[in-house]
Motif scaffolding. Structure first.
Motif, PDB file in Angstrom:
ATOM      1  N   ARG A  14       0.832  -1.200   0.000  1.00 16.48           N
ATOM      2  CA  ARG A  14       0.000   0.000   0.000  1.00 16.48           C
ATOM      3  C   ARG A  14       0.869   1.254   0.000  1.00 16.48           C
ATOM      4  N   LEU A  15       0.388   2.263  -0.658  1.00 18.18           N
ATOM      5  CA  LEU A  15       1.050   3.556  -0.705  1.00 18.18           C
ATOM      6  C   LEU A  15       0.793   4.264   0.623  1.00 18.18           C
ATOM      7  N   THR A  16       1.850   4.542   1.382  1.00 21.42           N
ATOM      8  CA  THR A  16       1.669   5.159   2.695  1.00 21.42           C
ATOM      9  C   THR A  16       2.128   6.606   2.758  1.00 21.42           C
ATOM     10  N   ASP A  17       2.993   7.020   1.837  1.00 20.91           N
ATOM     11  CA  ASP A  17       3.448   8.406   1.848  1.00 20.91           C
ATOM     12  C   ASP A  17       3.897   8.816   0.454  1.00 20.91           C
ATOM     13  N   VAL A  18       3.641  10.072   0.122  1.00 19.97           N
ATOM     14  CA  VAL A  18       4.095  10.667  -1.138  1.00 19.97           C
ATOM     15  C   VAL A  18       4.703  12.022  -0.795  1.00 19.97           C
ATOM     16  N   THR A  19       5.924  12.241  -1.245  1.00 18.14           N
ATOM     17  CA  THR A  19       6.626  13.493  -0.970  1.00 18.14           C
ATOM     18  C   THR A  19       7.134  14.077  -2.279  1.00 18.14           C
ATOM     19  N   ALA A  20       6.903  15.367  -2.473  1.00 17.22           N
ATOM     20  CA  ALA A  20       7.446  16.065  -3.646  1.00 17.22           C
ATOM     21  C   ALA A  20       8.900  16.398  -3.363  1.00 17.22           C
ATOM     22  N   VAL A  21       9.801  15.798  -4.121  1.00 17.85           N
ATOM     23  CA  VAL A  21      11.239  16.031  -3.957  1.00 17.85           C
ATOM     24  C   VAL A  21      11.653  17.296  -4.695  1.00 17.85           C
ATOM     25  N   GLN A  22      11.185  17.434  -5.919  1.00 25.64           N
ATOM     26  CA  GLN A  22      11.480  18.612  -6.740  1.00 25.64           C
ATOM     27  C   GLN A  22      10.176  19.174  -7.256  1.00 25.64           C
TER      28      GLN A  22
END
Length: 156
Positions: free
Chosen positions: A91-99
């Motif tokens: 499951r997808l637990t976190d999404v972070t924009a790096v750029q």
């Protein structure tokens, strides 16, 4: 020649000169959008790359292994967009924009409201099939494409 006919060209020159000066002032007061810097100039993210290699293997409990995958860097009109996802137990637990574009105040304003919405959408959908954010079309498109590449690398 009559005395009034000599003054008529001057009557036309004054308004034409005033209109020209006004137009020049208006043109010079416009502020163009600054061009974004290349992706290689981003020093805040040391692991920025266009490859999608898994990194890390942090555990968050007995039998639950999480891993982090960085998506491809997607070039948009206003700058590069790249996301990093964390997957645990399929499951997808976190999404972070790096750029993301942040070179000027307008970019910061747009992405300040767009990125949290895109993150919520991705976590709710558990996929890259998310809605665009109005006013942030380029960022939304780049976010979706980078998210899809990260999910593909993670095997989701």
């Amino acid at each position: 020649m009559h005395a009034l006919k000599k003054n008529r060209p001057l009557r036309r020159i004054v308004p034409a000169g005033a209109a020209t000066v006004s137009a020049m002032v208006l043109l010079l007061s416009l502020k163009p959008h600054t061009s974004p810097t290349p992706a290689t100039a981003d020093t805040k993210s040391p692991s920025v790359s266009s490859s999608s290699a898994p990194s890390g293997g942090a555990t968050s409990g007995p039998g639950t292994v999480g891993r982090t995958v960085t998506g491809d860097t997607v070039r948009t009109r206003w700058g590069p967009v790249q996301v990093r996802v964390t997957v645990k137990s399929g499951r997808l637990t976190d999404v972070t924009a790096v750029q993301y574009p942040r070179d000027n105040p307008r970019d910061q304003e747009i992405n300040g409201y767009a990125l949290p919405q895109l993150r919520r959408e991705a976590l709710a959908a558990q996929s890259a099939d998310i809605d665009m954010v109005s006013g942030a079309t380029y960022t939304s498109t780049g976010y979706q494409r980078s998210l899809q590449s990260a999910l593909d690398s993670a095997g989701l």
